[in-house]
Design a protein around this motif. Structure first.
Motif, PDB file in Angstrom:
ATOM      1  N   VAL A 152       0.823  10.893   2.569  1.00 46.45           N
ATOM      2  CA  VAL A 152       0.216   9.926   1.653  1.00 46.45           C
ATOM      3  C   VAL A 152      -0.315   8.793   2.516  1.00 46.45           C
ATOM      4  O   VAL A 152       0.268   8.472   3.551  1.00 46.45           O
ATOM      5  CB  VAL A 152       1.216   9.404   0.595  1.00 46.45           C
ATOM      6  N   ALA A 153      -1.427   8.212   2.092  1.00 48.02           N
ATOM      7  CA  ALA A 153      -2.021   7.145   2.897  1.00 48.02           C
ATOM      8  C   ALA A 153      -2.810   6.193   2.013  1.00 48.02           C
ATOM      9  O   ALA A 153      -3.378   6.588   0.987  1.00 48.02           O
ATOM     10  CB  ALA A 153      -2.932   7.735   3.963  1.00 48.02           C
ATOM     11  N   ARG A 154      -2.848   4.949   2.458  1.00 49.50           N
ATOM     12  CA  ARG A 154      -3.640   3.916   1.791  1.00 49.50           C
ATOM     13  C   ARG A 154      -3.799   2.783   2.782  1.00 49.50           C
ATOM     14  O   ARG A 154      -2.830   2.377   3.436  1.00 49.50           O
ATOM     15  CB  ARG A 154      -2.927   3.436   0.536  1.00 49.50           C
ATOM     16  N   GLY A 155      -5.010   2.289   2.901  1.00 48.72           N
ATOM     17  CA  GLY A 155      -5.254   1.209   3.855  1.00 48.72           C
ATOM     18  C   GLY A 155      -4.969   1.686   5.264  1.00 48.72           C
ATOM     19  O   GLY A 155      -5.503   2.694   5.697  1.00 48.72           O
ATOM     20  N   HIS A 156      -4.092   0.970   5.954  1.00 53.56           N
ATOM     21  CA  HIS A 156      -3.769   1.292   7.336  1.00 53.56           C
ATOM     22  C   HIS A 156      -2.386   1.919   7.509  1.00 53.56           C
ATOM     23  O   HIS A 156      -1.858   1.970   8.608  1.00 53.56           O
ATOM     24  CB  HIS A 156      -3.847   0.024   8.197  1.00 53.56           C
ATOM     25  N   VAL A 157      -1.802   2.384   6.403  1.00 55.38           N
ATOM     26  CA  VAL A 157      -0.449   2.946   6.481  1.00 55.38           C
ATOM     27  C   VAL A 157      -0.434   4.382   5.947  1.00 55.38           C
ATOM     28  O   VAL A 157      -1.125   4.704   4.990  1.00 55.38           O
ATOM     29  CB  VAL A 157       0.578   2.055   5.733  1.00 55.38           C
TER      30      VAL A 157
ATOM     31  N   LEU B 230      11.703  13.193  -3.330  1.00 57.94           N
ATOM     32  CA  LEU B 230      10.704  12.977  -2.284  1.00 57.94           C
ATOM     33  C   LEU B 230      11.398  12.227  -1.164  1.00 57.94           C
ATOM     34  O   LEU B 230      11.912  11.131  -1.372  1.00 57.94           O
ATOM     35  CB  LEU B 230       9.544  12.113  -2.787  1.00 57.94           C
ATOM     36  N   THR B 231      11.410  12.802   0.025  1.00 56.72           N
ATOM     37  CA  THR B 231      12.022  12.157   1.175  1.00 56.72           C
ATOM     38  C   THR B 231      10.921  11.690   2.111  1.00 56.72           C
ATOM     39  O   THR B 231      10.047  12.480   2.483  1.00 56.72           O
ATOM     40  CB  THR B 231      12.965  13.122   1.918  1.00 56.72           C
ATOM     41  N   VAL B 232      10.955  10.415   2.462  1.00 59.98           N
ATOM     42  CA  VAL B 232       9.987   9.861   3.404  1.00 59.98           C
ATOM     43  C   VAL B 232      10.503  10.171   4.808  1.00 59.98           C
ATOM     44  O   VAL B 232      11.554   9.677   5.217  1.00 59.98           O
ATOM     45  CB  VAL B 232       9.804   8.345   3.200  1.00 59.98           C
ATOM     46  N   LEU B 233       9.758  11.013   5.537  1.00 65.23           N
ATOM     47  CA  LEU B 233      10.202  11.454   6.858  1.00 65.23           C
ATOM     48  C   LEU B 233       9.749  10.530   7.977  1.00 65.23           C
ATOM     49  O   LEU B 233      10.446  10.370   8.967  1.00 65.23           O
ATOM     50  CB  LEU B 233       9.675  12.867   7.136  1.00 65.23           C
ATOM     51  N   ALA B 234       8.552   9.952   7.836  1.00 64.05           N
ATOM     52  CA  ALA B 234       7.998   9.095   8.893  1.00 64.05           C
ATOM     53  C   ALA B 234       6.940   8.176   8.300  1.00 64.05           C
ATOM     54  O   ALA B 234       6.305   8.520   7.294  1.00 64.05           O
ATOM     55  CB  ALA B 234       7.383   9.940   9.993  1.00 64.05           C
ATOM     56  N   ILE B 235       6.772   7.031   8.938  1.00 66.77           N
ATOM     57  CA  ILE B 235       5.758   6.056   8.539  1.00 66.77           C
ATOM     58  C   ILE B 235       4.963   5.674   9.768  1.00 66.77           C
ATOM     59  O   ILE B 235       5.531   5.443  10.841  1.00 66.77           O
ATOM     60  CB  ILE B 235       6.407   4.780   7.937  1.00 66.77           C
TER      61      ILE B 235
ATOM     62  N   ASP C 276       0.829  -1.211   0.000  1.00 67.28           N
ATOM     63  CA  ASP C 276       0.000   0.000   0.000  1.00 67.28           C
ATOM     64  C   ASP C 276       0.859   1.254   0.000  1.00 67.28           C
ATOM     65  O   ASP C 276       0.599   2.202  -0.744  1.00 67.28           O
ATOM     66  CB  ASP C 276      -0.938   0.015   1.213  1.00 67.28           C
ATOM     67  N   LEU C 277       1.880   1.271   0.826  1.00 63.00           N
ATOM     68  CA  LEU C 277       2.754   2.437   0.891  1.00 63.00           C
ATOM     69  C   LEU C 277       3.534   2.604  -0.414  1.00 63.00           C
ATOM     70  O   LEU C 277       3.688   3.723  -0.911  1.00 63.00           O
ATOM     71  CB  LEU C 277       3.715   2.347   2.075  1.00 63.00           C
ATOM     72  N   ALA C 278       3.994   1.507  -0.981  1.00 54.22           N
ATOM     73  CA  ALA C 278       4.730   1.575  -2.244  1.00 54.22           C
ATOM     74  C   ALA C 278       3.867   2.187  -3.346  1.00 54.22           C
ATOM     75  O   ALA C 278       4.346   3.028  -4.121  1.00 54.22           O
ATOM     76  CB  ALA C 278       5.222   0.188  -2.646  1.00 54.22           C
ATOM     77  N   VAL C 279       2.594   1.799  -3.408  1.00 52.57           N
ATOM     78  CA  VAL C 279       1.683   2.368  -4.404  1.00 52.57           C
ATOM     79  C   VAL C 279       1.566   3.876  -4.204  1.00 52.57           C
ATOM     80  O   VAL C 279       1.648   4.654  -5.159  1.00 52.57           O
ATOM     81  CB  VAL C 279       0.296   1.685  -4.336  1.00 52.57           C
TER      82      VAL C 279
END
Length: 83
Positions: free
Chosen positions: A54-59, A72-77, A25-28
């Motif tokens: 960004v969000a999808r499902g439970h992530v 694009l830098t992913v700061l937190a999940i 989900d996160l990859a999408v």
């Protein structure tokens, strides 16, 4: 234009620990955001056009849009699902 994706090591470790479905989900979300970061994300707090979610499902992930660098830098999940 396509943005490059950057994961700091600690955030990538979090990504690797997610269940398979949450990783997918996160990859999408992230692949979609690489082509249109503003259109595929929502403001994170005040809409400055730079820090987004960004969000999808439970992530959910917080991303930083580097317009000058096209990164694009992913700061937190955050994951709110069951393992």
């Amino acid at each position: 234009m396509t943005y490059r994706l950057n994961f700091p090591d600690d955030v990538f470790d979090t990504y690797k620990q997610l269940p398979d479905r949450a990783r997918r989900d996160l990859a999408v979300c992230l692949v979609d955001a690489q082509g249109d970061p503003l259109g595929c994300s929502e403001p994170y707090g005040h809409d400055d056009g730079t820090v987004r979610t960004v969000a999808r499902g439970h992530v959910t992930a917080v991303i930083l849009i580097g317009r000058d660098t096209l990164v694009l830098t992913v700061l937190a999940i955050a994951y709110a699902g069951l393992a």
